[in-house]
Motif scaffolding. Structure first.
Motif, PDB file in Angstrom:
ATOM      1  N   GLU A  36      20.320-104.584-124.545  1.00  0.00           N
ATOM      2  CA  GLU A  36      21.083-105.803-124.796  1.00  0.00           C
ATOM      3  C   GLU A  36      22.040-106.077-123.633  1.00  0.00           C
ATOM      4  OE1 GLU A  36      23.584-107.868-128.394  1.00  0.00           O
ATOM      5  OE2 GLU A  36      23.909-105.736-128.016  1.00  0.00           O
ATOM      6  N   VAL A  37      22.659-105.028-123.109  1.00  0.00           N
ATOM      7  CA  VAL A  37      23.559-105.174-121.957  1.00  0.00           C
ATOM      8  C   VAL A  37      22.772-105.661-120.737  1.00  0.00           C
ATOM      9  CG1 VAL A  37      25.063-103.913-120.373  1.00  0.00           C
ATOM     10  CG2 VAL A  37      25.148-103.427-122.821  1.00  0.00           C
ATOM     11  N   MET A  38      21.587-105.082-120.540  1.00  0.00           N
ATOM     12  CA  MET A  38      20.765-105.487-119.409  1.00  0.00           C
ATOM     13  C   MET A  38      20.277-106.926-119.580  1.00  0.00           C
ATOM     14  SD  MET A  38      17.652-103.389-117.571  1.00  0.00           S
ATOM     15  CE  MET A  38      17.697-102.222-118.863  1.00  0.00           C
ATOM     16  N   ALA A  39      19.969-107.319-120.797  1.00  0.00           N
ATOM     17  CA  ALA A  39      19.508-108.687-121.051  1.00  0.00           C
ATOM     18  C   ALA A  39      20.583-109.703-120.703  1.00  0.00           C
ATOM     19  CB  ALA A  39      19.088-108.831-122.505  1.00  0.00           C
ATOM     20  N   LYS A  40      21.844-109.372-120.950  1.00  0.00           N
ATOM     21  CA  LYS A  40      22.938-110.291-120.602  1.00  0.00           C
ATOM     22  C   LYS A  40      22.998-110.519-119.098  1.00  0.00           C
ATOM     23  CE  LYS A  40      25.687-109.286-124.664  1.00  0.00           C
ATOM     24  NZ  LYS A  40      26.875-108.652-125.239  1.00  0.00           N
ATOM     25  N   LYS A  41      22.703-109.472-118.323  1.00  0.00           N
ATOM     26  CA  LYS A  41      22.658-109.627-116.871  1.00  0.00           C
ATOM     27  C   LYS A  41      21.489-110.527-116.455  1.00  0.00           C
ATOM     28  CE  LYS A  41      24.779-105.151-115.939  1.00  0.00           C
ATOM     29  NZ  LYS A  41      24.576-103.807-115.384  1.00  0.00           N
ATOM     30  N   TYR A  42      20.367-110.366-117.137  1.00  0.00           N
ATOM     31  CA  TYR A  42      19.208-111.212-116.858  1.00  0.00           C
ATOM     32  C   TYR A  42      19.494-112.670-117.207  1.00  0.00           C
ATOM     33  CZ  TYR A  42      15.813-107.586-115.702  1.00  0.00           C
ATOM     34  OH  TYR A  42      15.119-106.586-115.080  1.00  0.00           O
ATOM     35  N   VAL A  43      20.237-112.892-118.288  1.00  0.00           N
ATOM     36  CA  VAL A  43      20.581-114.258-118.699  1.00  0.00           C
ATOM     37  C   VAL A  43      21.342-114.962-117.585  1.00  0.00           C
ATOM     38  CG1 VAL A  43      22.002-115.626-120.279  1.00  0.00           C
ATOM     39  CG2 VAL A  43      20.517-113.835-121.177  1.00  0.00           C
ATOM     40  N   THR A  44      22.353-114.307-117.018  1.00  0.00           N
ATOM     41  CA  THR A  44      23.134-114.938-115.946  1.00  0.00           C
ATOM     42  C   THR A  44      22.290-115.118-114.684  1.00  0.00           C
ATOM     43  OG1 THR A  44      24.020-112.788-115.277  1.00  0.00           O
ATOM     44  CG2 THR A  44      25.343-114.091-116.796  1.00  0.00           C
ATOM     45  N   PHE A  45      21.409-114.161-114.395  1.00  0.00           N
ATOM     46  CA  PHE A  45      20.557-114.278-113.205  1.00  0.00           C
ATOM     47  C   PHE A  45      19.616-115.475-113.333  1.00  0.00           C
ATOM     48  CE2 PHE A  45      16.462-113.416-111.178  1.00  0.00           C
ATOM     49  CZ  PHE A  45      16.862-113.277-109.859  1.00  0.00           C
ATOM     50  N   PHE A  46      18.922-115.588-114.472  1.00  0.00           N
ATOM     51  CA  PHE A  46      17.963-116.674-114.652  1.00  0.00           C
ATOM     52  C   PHE A  46      18.651-118.024-114.838  1.00  0.00           C
ATOM     53  CE2 PHE A  46      14.965-113.217-115.586  1.00  0.00           C
ATOM     54  CZ  PHE A  46      13.921-113.620-114.762  1.00  0.00           C
ATOM     55  N   GLU A  47      19.875-118.004-115.327  1.00  0.00           N
ATOM     56  CA  GLU A  47      20.632-119.246-115.485  1.00  0.00           C
ATOM     57  C   GLU A  47      20.843-119.921-114.131  1.00  0.00           C
ATOM     58  OE1 GLU A  47      24.870-119.301-116.932  1.00  0.00           O
ATOM     59  OE2 GLU A  47      23.782-119.641-118.813  1.00  0.00           O
ATOM     60  N   LYS A  48      21.083-119.116-113.104  1.00  0.00           N
ATOM     61  CA  LYS A  48      21.255-119.641-111.746  1.00  0.00           C
ATOM     62  C   LYS A  48      19.970-120.262-111.223  1.00  0.00           C
ATOM     63  CE  LYS A  48      24.710-116.152-110.631  1.00  0.00           C
ATOM     64  NZ  LYS A  48      24.959-114.913-109.900  1.00  0.00           N
ATOM     65  N   LYS A  49      18.825-119.803-111.725  1.00  0.00           N
ATOM     66  CA  LYS A  49      17.516-120.304-111.295  1.00  0.00           C
ATOM     67  C   LYS A  49      17.045-121.497-112.124  1.00  0.00           C
ATOM     68  CE  LYS A  49      17.037-116.732-108.552  1.00  0.00           C
ATOM     69  NZ  LYS A  49      17.273-116.818-107.156  1.00  0.00           N
ATOM     70  N   GLY A  50      17.853-121.887-113.117  1.00  0.00           N
ATOM     71  CA  GLY A  50      17.490-123.032-113.948  1.00  0.00           C
ATOM     72  C   GLY A  50      16.605-122.684-115.130  1.00  0.00           C
ATOM     73  N   ILE A  51      16.553-121.410-115.501  1.00  0.00           N
ATOM     74  CA  ILE A  51      15.733-120.966-116.621  1.00  0.00           C
ATOM     75  C   ILE A  51      16.656-120.433-117.710  1.00  0.00           C
ATOM     76  CG2 ILE A  51      13.964-119.335-117.373  1.00  0.00           C
ATOM     77  CD1 ILE A  51      12.894-119.433-114.485  1.00  0.00           C
ATOM     78  N   LYS A  52      16.450-120.907-118.940  1.00  0.00           N
ATOM     79  CA  LYS A  52      17.279-120.454-120.056  1.00  0.00           C
ATOM     80  C   LYS A  52      16.584-119.264-120.706  1.00  0.00           C
ATOM     81  CE  LYS A  52      19.469-121.888-124.294  1.00  0.00           C
ATOM     82  NZ  LYS A  52      19.584-122.896-125.332  1.00  0.00           N
ATOM     83  N   LEU A  53      17.198-118.107-120.608  1.00  0.00           N
ATOM     84  CA  LEU A  53      16.668-116.878-121.201  1.00  0.00           C
ATOM     85  C   LEU A  53      17.444-116.588-122.471  1.00  0.00           C
ATOM     86  CD1 LEU A  53      14.710-114.451-120.659  1.00  0.00           C
ATOM     87  CD2 LEU A  53      16.698-113.291-119.732  1.00  0.00           C
ATOM     88  N   GLU A  54      16.730-116.508-123.587  1.00  0.00           N
ATOM     89  CA  GLU A  54      17.371-116.241-124.872  1.00  0.00           C
ATOM     90  C   GLU A  54      17.022-114.841-125.348  1.00  0.00           C
ATOM     91  OE1 GLU A  54      17.048-119.208-127.948  1.00  0.00           O
ATOM     92  OE2 GLU A  54      16.579-120.722-126.430  1.00  0.00           O
ATOM     93  N   PRO A  55      18.003-113.916-125.381  1.00  0.00           N
ATOM     94  CA  PRO A  55      17.733-112.578-125.908  1.00  0.00           C
ATOM     95  C   PRO A  55      17.535-112.608-127.419  1.00  0.00           C
ATOM     96  CG  PRO A  55      19.776-112.634-124.627  1.00  0.00           C
ATOM     97  CD  PRO A  55      19.341-114.039-124.828  1.00  0.00           C
ATOM     98  N   VAL A  56      16.554-111.856-127.897  1.00  0.00           N
ATOM     99  CA  VAL A  56      16.260-111.761-129.327  1.00  0.00           C
ATOM    100  C   VAL A  56      16.428-110.298-129.743  1.00  0.00           C
ATOM    101  CG1 VAL A  56      14.483-112.062-131.085  1.00  0.00           C
ATOM    102  CG2 VAL A  56      14.612-113.663-129.173  1.00  0.00           C
ATOM    103  N   LYS A  57      17.295-110.051-130.706  1.00  0.00           N
ATOM    104  CA  LYS A  57      17.528-108.676-131.173  1.00  0.00           C
ATOM    105  C   LYS A  57      16.363-108.226-132.047  1.00  0.00           C
ATOM    106  CE  LYS A  57      22.542-109.067-131.051  1.00  0.00           C
ATOM    107  NZ  LYS A  57      22.614-110.362-130.417  1.00  0.00           N
ATOM    108  N   THR A  58      15.902-107.002-131.811  1.00  0.00           N
ATOM    109  CA  THR A  58      14.807-106.423-132.603  1.00  0.00           C
ATOM    110  C   THR A  58      15.179-104.996-133.004  1.00  0.00           C
ATOM    111  OG1 THR A  58      13.687-105.592-130.637  1.00  0.00           O
ATOM    112  CG2 THR A  58      13.063-107.797-131.393  1.00  0.00           C
ATOM    113  N   LYS A  59      14.272-104.327-133.696  1.00  0.00           N
ATOM    114  CA  LYS A  59      14.527-102.954-134.136  1.00  0.00           C
ATOM    115  C   LYS A  59      14.177-101.927-133.068  1.00  0.00           C
ATOM    116  CE  LYS A  59      13.783-104.141-138.927  1.00  0.00           C
ATOM    117  NZ  LYS A  59      12.872-104.065-140.059  1.00  0.00           N
TER     118      LYS A  59
END
Length: 147
Positions: free
Chosen positions: A71-94
């Motif tokens: 989840e922590v790593m996904a938050k970093k990916y969200v900010t990285f892809f946001e700069k590229k114009g892509i909306k990354l939505e993390p989904v919590k799973t088991k």
């Protein structure tokens, strides 16, 4: 043979006349062939879009349990892809097993997931490709004994 000035002037005049003649030929070609060129252009754009569609602008990615390292790593990916114009939505799973099941299910809207190395067997589940390892995860063994 004339003077150098005269030779340069004649060469420049011949050069400009040649360019003007080539331009007129090109314009005449465009006037005659524009329907075919337009059709070819539309056909090539259609083939390009069909063969290599643009990447999606919104991606759902499975991360694992709440508060975990993925989840922590996904938050970093969200900010990285946001700069590229892509909306990354993390989904919590088991966890990794659920991530793999959801990726294998073609009806699920999930497009990417974090999976622990060794969990994925390429021969067992079809239609899933790995992009590689993100990082190494150490395995800790704790032993209580006489030694």
């Amino acid at each position: 043979m004339g003077s150098i000035k005269q030779d340069i002037k004649e060469a420049a005049l011949g050069f400009t006349e040649d360019i003007q003649e080539r331009w007129r030929d090109f314009v005449l070609f465009l006037k005659e062939a524009w329907p075919i060129l337009t059709l070819l252009f539309i056909l090539l754009v259609g083939i390009w879009l069909y063969a290599d569609p643009p990447p999606p602008r919104q991606v759902l990615m499975a991360t694992g349990t709440e508060g975990g390292s993925y989840e922590v790593m996904a938050k970093k990916y969200v900010t990285f892809f946001e700069k590229k114009g892509i909306k990354l939505e993390p989904v919590k799973t088991k966890g990794a097993q659920e991530n793999l099941k959801r990726l294998a299910d073609r009806k699920d809207s999930l497009q990417a997931a974090f999976v622990r190395a060794g969990t994925f067997n390429p021969g067992g589940i079809g239609g899933i490709d790995s992009l590689g390892a993100v990082d190494y995860e150490p395995i800790w063994f704790f032993y209580r004994g006489p030694e």
